[in-house]
Design a protein around this motif. Structure first.
Motif, PDB file in Angstrom:
ATOM      1  N   ARG A 180       1.034  -1.088  -0.020  1.00 32.64           N
ATOM      2  CA  ARG A 180       0.107   0.315   0.228  1.00 32.64           C
ATOM      3  C   ARG A 180       1.129   1.287   0.038  1.00 32.64           C
ATOM      4  NH1 ARG A 180      -3.025  -2.669   4.033  1.00 32.64           N
ATOM      5  NH2 ARG A 180      -5.418  -3.252   3.288  1.00 32.64           N
ATOM      6  N   SER A 181       2.163   1.291   1.104  1.00 31.84           N
ATOM      7  CA  SER A 181       3.093   2.108   1.365  1.00 31.84           C
ATOM      8  C   SER A 181       4.144   2.240  -0.531  1.00 31.84           C
ATOM      9  CB  SER A 181       3.061   2.625   2.509  1.00 31.84           C
ATOM     10  OG  SER A 181       3.675   1.142   2.726  1.00 31.84           O
ATOM     11  N   PRO A 182       3.837   2.469  -0.862  1.00 24.66           N
ATOM     12  CA  PRO A 182       5.828   2.011  -1.541  1.00 24.66           C
ATOM     13  C   PRO A 182       6.374   3.023  -1.432  1.00 24.66           C
ATOM     14  CG  PRO A 182       4.295   1.695  -3.286  1.00 24.66           C
ATOM     15  CD  PRO A 182       3.074   2.040  -2.488  1.00 24.66           C
ATOM     16  N   GLU A 183       7.594   3.937  -1.544  1.00 28.51           N
ATOM     17  CA  GLU A 183       8.367   4.342  -1.653  1.00 28.51           C
ATOM     18  C   GLU A 183       9.388   4.490  -2.842  1.00 28.51           C
ATOM     19  OE1 GLU A 183       9.031   6.342   2.606  1.00 28.51           O
ATOM     20  OE2 GLU A 183      10.034   4.655   2.155  1.00 28.51           O
ATOM     21  N   LEU A 184       9.847   5.474  -4.127  1.00 29.15           N
ATOM     22  CA  LEU A 184      10.431   5.879  -4.543  1.00 29.15           C
ATOM     23  C   LEU A 184      12.241   5.231  -4.863  1.00 29.15           C
ATOM     24  CD1 LEU A 184       8.784   8.474  -6.722  1.00 29.15           C
ATOM     25  CD2 LEU A 184       8.583   5.941  -6.859  1.00 29.15           C
ATOM     26  N   SER A 185      13.166   5.388  -5.471  1.00 29.23           N
ATOM     27  CA  SER A 185      14.416   4.834  -5.326  1.00 29.23           C
ATOM     28  C   SER A 185      14.490   6.013  -4.738  1.00 29.23           C
ATOM     29  CB  SER A 185      14.683   4.518  -6.974  1.00 29.23           C
ATOM     30  OG  SER A 185      14.169   3.475  -7.248  1.00 29.23           O
ATOM     31  N   LEU A 224      27.115 -15.425   4.671  1.00 31.55           N
ATOM     32  CA  LEU A 224      26.120 -15.153   4.640  1.00 31.55           C
ATOM     33  C   LEU A 224      25.385 -14.459   3.656  1.00 31.55           C
ATOM     34  CD1 LEU A 224      24.228 -18.339   2.619  1.00 31.55           C
ATOM     35  CD2 LEU A 224      23.098 -16.211   2.765  1.00 31.55           C
ATOM     36  N   TYR A 225      25.264 -13.691   2.112  1.00 29.22           N
ATOM     37  CA  TYR A 225      24.162 -12.138   2.493  1.00 29.22           C
ATOM     38  C   TYR A 225      23.056 -12.756   1.781  1.00 29.22           C
ATOM     39  CZ  TYR A 225      27.976  -8.912   4.013  1.00 29.22           C
ATOM     40  OH  TYR A 225      28.937  -7.948   4.227  1.00 29.22           O
ATOM     41  N   TYR A 226      22.429 -11.686   2.261  1.00 30.58           N
ATOM     42  CA  TYR A 226      20.869 -12.267   1.148  1.00 30.58           C
ATOM     43  C   TYR A 226      20.316 -10.929   1.635  1.00 30.58           C
ATOM     44  CZ  TYR A 226      16.729 -14.102   0.562  1.00 30.58           C
ATOM     45  OH  TYR A 226      15.159 -13.902   0.073  1.00 30.58           O
ATOM     46  N   ARG A 227      19.677 -10.797   0.180  1.00 26.35           N
ATOM     47  CA  ARG A 227      19.793  -9.277  -0.242  1.00 26.35           C
ATOM     48  C   ARG A 227      18.349  -8.880  -0.647  1.00 26.35           C
ATOM     49  NH1 ARG A 227      18.413  -7.443  -5.665  1.00 26.35           N
ATOM     50  NH2 ARG A 227      19.811  -5.608  -6.714  1.00 26.35           N
ATOM     51  N   THR A 228      17.573  -7.793  -0.366  1.00 26.98           N
ATOM     52  CA  THR A 228      16.617  -7.818  -0.989  1.00 26.98           C
ATOM     53  C   THR A 228      16.539  -6.298  -0.989  1.00 26.98           C
ATOM     54  OG1 THR A 228      14.397  -7.348  -0.654  1.00 26.98           O
ATOM     55  CG2 THR A 228      15.300  -6.789   1.495  1.00 26.98           C
ATOM     56  N   ASP A 229      15.569  -5.484  -2.111  1.00 24.25           N
ATOM     57  CA  ASP A 229      15.439  -4.560  -2.439  1.00 24.25           C
ATOM     58  C   ASP A 229      14.199  -3.953  -1.974  1.00 24.25           C
ATOM     59  OD1 ASP A 229      14.001  -6.445  -4.152  1.00 24.25           O
ATOM     60  OD2 ASP A 229      15.488  -5.788  -5.979  1.00 24.25           O
ATOM     61  N   LEU A 230      13.827  -2.537  -1.686  1.00 24.68           N
ATOM     62  CA  LEU A 230      13.489  -1.305  -0.940  1.00 24.68           C
ATOM     63  C   LEU A 230      12.311  -0.764  -2.031  1.00 24.68           C
ATOM     64  CD1 LEU A 230      16.260   0.103   1.634  1.00 24.68           C
ATOM     65  CD2 LEU A 230      14.241  -2.575   1.745  1.00 24.68           C
ATOM     66  N   ASP A 231      12.627  -0.357  -3.374  1.00 20.69           N
ATOM     67  CA  ASP A 231      12.140   0.623  -3.682  1.00 20.69           C
ATOM     68  C   ASP A 231      10.600   0.371  -4.882  1.00 20.69           C
ATOM     69  OD1 ASP A 231      14.099  -0.426  -5.142  1.00 20.69           O
ATOM     70  OD2 ASP A 231      14.004   1.244  -6.689  1.00 20.69           O
ATOM     71  N   GLY A 232       9.924   1.133  -5.149  1.00 15.21           N
ATOM     72  CA  GLY A 232       8.548   0.975  -5.480  1.00 15.21           C
ATOM     73  C   GLY A 232       8.669   1.717  -6.828  1.00 15.21           C
TER      74      GLY A 232
END
Length: 442
Positions: free
Chosen positions: A47-52, A94-102
């Motif tokens: 519901r609440s995406p934030e841009l890059s 071990l690195y595990y990555r997610t991205d955050l931006d909409g």
């Protein structure tokens, strides 16, 4: 209708004759009991995406999730990046990555939790926002994986470093986090993993690509210049709109006639702007391009060919030397091709197959999309990395598409709507399985 991982496990056992695995069964039960929390997080993120470069609140939410299960969290790494560290005895890192931006997309899914958020972007323009690439799925799987592994510390040994990366959509976040000392300030990785949802695989499945998986990405700006004037007297001008049209048309030959047919390449003009009024020939027209390739040779040849075409068309139109088109690559936005380490990819594929069934694991083709995940494995450390694809399409819609040829909404579409429950549960199960294998106690 709720999707039960216990039912999933039962069907997979029947279909694929999976070997008995009490640990897998306990993990599946844990994910099932945790799903209400994950679903709430997912719908909130959706519901609440934030841009890059603007992911402040999103980063804070994910940081809080990691802290709640015992990770030591550092915020504002390379902008709004977060790094959570959980040490659990000797062993690999071990690195595990997610991205955050909409994305700046007006959502048209009709979902009850669809984004209605509007924000001012970095230029000050008001835009609608949407998680049109599934980064909300990625963050939820990331969180579920962290929660499960924190509860399973007796089953693994080593160090987890969970990365919440900003600005993936503009190819800037990984570079910024690495430049801010990611591999110097935090334990250096032995492996880097990530998951990315897929708009072409059914929920409940996982896709793998060994080797080259995502393309080089360049953004190019072209300013086509001319000599403006009155639209009624075109003979007194050099019309940059006509020249821009010629350039756009000739650019279609870069791939079709100047690139070896076996070499993947894309040249897309995504934006063209020029002029202000019906009867005014402007002084300039601006074009924005995205370029895709897999090798540095093809990349450089494509760039050089575009420059040659722009200059050649301008000469043909009588443009003087001082008004030749200006062709520039957008600074800091190059993303190198993503390469999935074959050995690590095969290992994660076999592990996931043993947990969810070989019938639910697919070999898929490389794509021309881009991912700055590539940067984590192209530093001097040359860390083995792999990204698996997580099916996100409602299986019924997928089956209809296969049967009737009906196109499915793609990533970055205003209508892209992952089926949350099976996608999230499969993603967490797959990620946990990989970590338990790579950080198995000796």
């Amino acid at each position: 209708m709720k999707f039960s991982p216990l039912l999933l496990t039962a069907s997979l056992l029947a279909a694929s004759q999976l070997a008995a695995n009490p640990l897998r069964d306990s993990v599946v039960k844990k994910i099932d009991s945790d799903y209400a929390h994950l679903e709430s997080l997912y719908t909130d993120l959706h519901r609440s995406p934030e841009l890059s470069l603007m992911e402040e609140k999103t980063a804070a939410k994910i940081a809080a999730e990691l802290r709640s299960v015992g990770f030591e969290v550092t915020e504002k790494v390379g902008g709004h990046g977060i790094v959570g560290v959980l040490k659990n005895g000797p062993g690999p890192v071990l690195y595990y990555r997610t991205d955050l931006d909409g994305l700046p997309i007006l959502e048209e899914t009709g979902l009850p939790y669809a984004s209605k958020t509007r924000v001012k972007d970095l230029s000050g323009s008001e835009v609608a926002t949407m998680h049109g690439c599934g980064h909300d799925i990625h963050m939820t799987v990331f969180t579920g994986t962290a929660r499960a592994l924190a509860a399973l510390k007796d089953q693994w040994s080593g160090t987890l470093v969970f990365i919440g990366q900003p600005a993936e959509e503009v190819g800037a976040g990984a570079r910024a986090m690495l430049a801010d000392g990611l591999y110097a300030k935090f334990p250096k990785p032995d492996f880097v993993l990530a998951a990315h949802d897929s708009a072409t695989l059914p929920a409940g499945t996982v896709g793998f690509i060994e080797g080259a998986a995502w393309a080089n990405v360049d953004s190019m700006d072209i300013t086509v210049r001319g000599r403006g004037g009155h639209g009624a007297y075109p003979h007194t001008t050099i019309d940059p709109i006509v020249l821009a049209a010629r350039i756009v048309t000739t650019l279609q030959t870069v791939v079709s006639r100047e690139t070896r047919p076996l070499d993947p390449a894309v040249v897309t003009v995504g934006s063209i702007h020029g002029g202000t009024k019906h009867n005014i020939i402007p002084n300039e027209v601006k074009l924005q391009l995205t370029l895709r390739s897999y090798t540095e040779e093809v990349r450089q040849r494509t760039i050089a060919t575009i420059k040659r075409i722009c200059r050649g068309e301008a000469i043909a139109a009588g443009v003087p030397e001082e008004l030749m088109p200006v062709v520039e690559l957008a600074g800091g936005q190059f993303t190198p091709a993503t390469y999935n380490n074959p050995e690590l990819t095969r290992r994660t594929k076999n592990t996931i197959a043993s947990w969810i069934g070989a019938d639910n694991v697919r070999n898929i083709d490389p794509e021309m999309g881009g991912e700055d995940f590539s940067l984590y494995s192209t530093t001097r450390e040359k860390v083995p990395a792999t990204m698996f694809r997580l099916g996100a399409v409602d299986p019924k819609l997928y089956a209809e598409s296969v049967k009737n040829g009906t196109p499915l909404p793609s990533l970055h579409s205003s209508k892209f709507a992952p089926l949350p429950e099976p996608t999230i549960k499969t993603g967490v199960t797959a990620a946990v399985a990989c970590v338990l294998d790579l950080l198995a106690k000796k």
